[in-house]
Design an enzyme around this catalytic site. Sequence first.
Site, PDB file in Angstrom:
ATOM      1  N   GLY A  54       0.842  -1.202   0.000  1.00  0.00           N
ATOM      2  CA  GLY A  54       0.000   0.000   0.000  1.00  0.00           C
ATOM      3  C   GLY A  54       0.875   1.248   0.000  1.00  0.00           C
ATOM      4  N   ARG A  59       1.074  -4.904  -5.777  1.00  0.00           N
ATOM      5  CA  ARG A  59       0.986  -6.100  -4.939  1.00  0.00           C
ATOM      6  C   ARG A  59       1.266  -7.258  -5.896  1.00  0.00           C
ATOM      7  NH1 ARG A  59      -0.914  -4.283  -0.041  1.00  0.00           N
ATOM      8  NH2 ARG A  59      -2.275  -2.455  -0.026  1.00  0.00           N
ATOM      9  N   ASP A  72       4.610  -4.915   6.231  1.00  0.00           N
ATOM     10  CA  ASP A  72       5.111  -6.225   6.657  1.00  0.00           C
ATOM     11  C   ASP A  72       5.233  -7.205   5.501  1.00  0.00           C
ATOM     12  OD1 ASP A  72       1.999  -7.412   8.220  1.00  0.00           O
ATOM     13  OD2 ASP A  72       2.399  -6.324   6.379  1.00  0.00           O
ATOM     14  N   THR A 104       3.942   2.511   5.666  1.00  0.00           N
ATOM     15  CA  THR A 104       2.540   2.101   5.643  1.00  0.00           C
ATOM     16  C   THR A 104       1.749   3.009   6.565  1.00  0.00           C
ATOM     17  OG1 THR A 104       0.953   0.376   6.313  1.00  0.00           O
ATOM     18  CG2 THR A 104       3.096   0.332   7.410  1.00  0.00           C
ATOM     19  N   ASP A 118      -0.696   2.200   8.234  1.00  0.00           N
ATOM     20  CA  ASP A 118      -1.293   1.416   9.328  1.00  0.00           C
ATOM     21  C   ASP A 118      -0.556   1.525  10.659  1.00  0.00           C
ATOM     22  OD1 ASP A 118      -2.131  -1.411   7.140  1.00  0.00           O
ATOM     23  OD2 ASP A 118      -2.935   0.618   7.329  1.00  0.00           O
ATOM     24  N   ASP A 165       1.614  -0.466  11.860  1.00  0.00           N
ATOM     25  CA  ASP A 165       1.468  -1.795  12.492  1.00  0.00           C
ATOM     26  C   ASP A 165       2.773  -2.590  12.514  1.00  0.00           C
ATOM     27  OD1 ASP A 165       0.019  -3.548   9.596  1.00  0.00           O
ATOM     28  OD2 ASP A 165       1.696  -2.145   9.804  1.00  0.00           O
ATOM     29  N   ARG A 171      -6.196  -1.791   8.434  1.00  0.00           N
ATOM     30  CA  ARG A 171      -6.171  -3.265   8.383  1.00  0.00           C
ATOM     31  C   ARG A 171      -6.475  -3.790   9.787  1.00  0.00           C
ATOM     32  NH1 ARG A 171      -3.703  -5.983   3.916  1.00  0.00           N
ATOM     33  NH2 ARG A 171      -2.280  -4.258   3.539  1.00  0.00           N
ATOM     34  N   SER A 177     -25.504  15.701  18.737  1.00  0.00           N
ATOM     35  CA  SER A 177     -25.003  14.850  17.650  1.00  0.00           C
ATOM     36  C   SER A 177     -23.816  14.056  18.173  1.00  0.00           C
ATOM     37  CB  SER A 177     -24.562  15.715  16.461  1.00  0.00           C
ATOM     38  OG  SER A 177     -23.496  16.573  16.871  1.00  0.00           O
TER      39      SER A 177
END
Length: 328
Positions: A15, A76, A107, A130, A132, A134, A176, A220
Amino acid sequence: MRPNIKNIAVLTSGGDAPGMNACIRAVVRTGIYNGVNVFGVLQGYQGLINDNIIPMDARSVSNIIHLGGTILKTARCLEFKTDEGMEIAFRNLKSREIDGLVVIGGDGTFTGAQKLGEKYGVQVIGVPGTIDNDLYGSDFTLGYDTAINTVIDAIDKIRDTADSHDRLFFIEVMGRDSGCIALRSAIASGAEAVLLPEKATSLNELIAQLETGASTKKSSSIVIVSEGHKHGGAYDIAKKVKERFNHYDTKVTILGHLQRGGSPSSFDRILASRLGFAAVNELLKGNTMQMVGLRGNEIKTTSIEEALTKHAFKLESDLLEMTKVLSI
Ligand code: ADP
Ligand code: F6P
């Protein structure tokens, strides 16, 4: 004694993430500054297999530090997961006498690099690229900060209309299986609740929180849903909540790939430059199978093995507690 490195290559894979271009720029210019030829591999590992490799000079990376995406493209590539594909990739590196490879990705990218290093002895250094966040071994991964800024900008806009119509919005963010984007975005946007893959918030708990808000005249509310949450995505959760709590008119927004684009933040530009600079210097020292990452405010190396096998629980405990306290 510096090993005799003449040629290095850089690729972006998996990504894409804001900051990748700033990192490519740092890799190219650090290599050239140190008298090394630098090559760019187009479309990640697919480019290695297709021998889609181009020479780069200092001007190849002019005026890209502020650009999202990656000028080297990414992909990918399933073929690289095959023995035959990886063999072809190695032969192309060898035929071009490329001594070291910088891979910018997540990863999956690091897994591919690890195999290239273990099986063929290719000198590889990974840069955690990335949104993410992660990966173990770097407090922040490239693009994470910019993605959060993109999310809160979108949520600020949604808050305007939610407040005008007295509505409840469920907003789904990427990550993810990591809730890092969701958690920091929740704090920075003042969301009423956040659903994270790492935490099993029950629907009862969420509804109780929303009911408390309604009973204290909250006109709200905003709920951020991390895409990897066990109760499903924002549409699933909104549906389940609406069946039991219909105090507000409820809407859903999926932010999607908006989070992957945009000009990198200053934080990501500086992080990208530091990581690209460090990655080349690791190659020049003869190191391999390492990831360069930010730890505290220092750039440190972590073995790719560790980065891939150690689980990084990166959700800050005070932020987790604050999500309930600051949204009363
Ligand atoms: P990310 O790096 O963001 O996690 P992917 O999971 O798509 O993204 O991985 C990027 C690329 O790395 C894949 O498209 C593939 O070419 C390569 N890759 C991923 N996993 C492996 C693996 N187990 N063996 C070899 N290559 C892999
Ligand atoms: O890994 C980065 C990421 O944006 C994840 O947060 C998301 O789930 C995934 O990539 C989307 O993958 P693709 O770009 O292939 O749709």
